[in-house]
Design an enzyme around this catalytic site. Structure first.
Site, PDB file in Angstrom:
ATOM      1  N   CYS A 145       1.089  -0.941  -0.283  1.00  0.00           N
ATOM      2  CA  CYS A 145      -0.200   0.145  -0.210  1.00  0.00           C
ATOM      3  C   CYS A 145       1.190   1.296  -0.326  1.00  0.00           C
ATOM      4  CB  CYS A 145      -0.965  -0.084   1.561  1.00  0.00           C
ATOM      5  SG  CYS A 145      -2.211   1.375   1.047  1.00  0.00           S
ATOM      6  N   PRO A 146       0.867   1.758  -1.224  1.00  0.00           N
ATOM      7  CA  PRO A 146       1.781   3.110  -1.037  1.00  0.00           C
ATOM      8  C   PRO A 146       1.240   4.548  -0.099  1.00  0.00           C
ATOM      9  CG  PRO A 146      -0.193   3.577  -2.807  1.00  0.00           C
ATOM     10  CD  PRO A 146      -0.251   1.637  -1.891  1.00  0.00           C
TER      11      PRO A 146
END
Length: 287
Positions: A145-146
């Site tokens: 997840c950025p």
């Protein structure tokens, strides 16, 4: 037969995943860092608008106090969950631990097969996947997840779920406050509804409403997706690839407990760590 299994020794934290002198797990990904900083800036913006425009001009002390307390509680819990999800080792397997010594210590039975990751030269545990951003194999990797600049895996899934939960609540609360204040301003013909000029107030409120609506939908979907994956004892990658379960699936209640621990109020706290996995082979966990 073990000579091609990879470099000897190893198991130390990769420089790519260390900060603060190697004491804290972190990922040096520019995109992820930008997204993580944006998360904090967007929450800060919402806090600014709520304090200065929405409740700062209200003439009802109880309304102001309750909404400030509730909004700030959600903000603190959301950002605390975000920090824990970002700086917690998600379950990285040490690089280069596929050595002859480590494999012999596993006490393999005749004909038993182990898997080695060709990218990080590590013994690949069951349900682990290699992340090209973290450059490590991650145990029970759900996805990278950025927004938290980290993988979601065995050790930090609780914090990620809490992050999506509290951001969703924060966004819904901000959406309600923004719409309510906008209606109040329209009824008063924008007189004394804000310390800012009417055009500035319109822009501030509309962006708050748009931001809150967008993130309420996004994080609510992510929250229910995560809960569904935990409920069925399947990670996001396993569901996406439609992998056949080669592992012994836990019951739904035990699967939830594996992420959050025994049921208590600590389920909802980002300040308490989830239950740690049983370390059958310690050299598979030291980073």
């Amino acid at each position: 037969m073990y000579e091609s299994l990879g470099p000897r020794g190893g198991g130390e934290m990769d420089p790519h995943n260390k900060c603060m002198g190697g004491r804290v797990w972190c990922v040096s990904d520019i995109c992820g860092i930008i997204c993580a900083v944006m998360t904090w800036l967007l929450v800060t913006y919402a806090e600014f608008v709520v304090v200065t425009v929405v409740v700062g001009t209200a003439n009802y002390p109880i309304y102001t106090t309750l909404n400030l307390l509730l909004f700030n509680m959600f903000a603190v819990l959301a950002l605390s969950s975000h920090t824990r999800a970002m700086f917690t080792d998600p379950g990285a397997v040490p690089k280069g631990n596929a050595t002859r010594e480590n494999i012999q210590r596993m006490g393999l039975r005749e004909g038993q097969v182990i898997f080695k990751c060709p990218k990080c030269c590590s013994i690949k545990p069951e349900r682990a996947h290699h992340c090209s951003v973290c450059q490590r194999c991650i145990r029970k990797m759900d996805h990278h997840c950025p927004w938290v600049n980290n993988c979601v895996g065995e050790n930090n899934q609780k914090f990620f779920v809490l992050f999506t939960f509290y951001i969703a609540l924060l966004s819904l609360h901000g959406l309600f406050l923004g719409i309510y204040q906008f209606i109040i301003c329209v009824k008063s013909e924008w007189r004394e509804c804000s310390s800012f000029s009417p055009p500035a107030t319109v822009v501030l409120l509309l962006f708050l409403i748009f931001e809150s609506l967008l993130f309420a939908i996004f994080t609510a979907v992510m929250f229910f997706t995560q809960v569904n994956a935990i409920w069925n004892d399947e990670t996001g990658i396993e569901q996406l690839k439609k992998e056949q379960a080669s592992w012994e699936k836990k019951s739904r209640w035990r699967s939830i407990q594996a992420v959050f621990g025994r049921f208590s109020l600590t389920w909802f706290s980002p300040f308490t760590s989830p239950p740690l996995p049983t370390k059958t082979h310690s050299y598979m966990y030291a980073v």
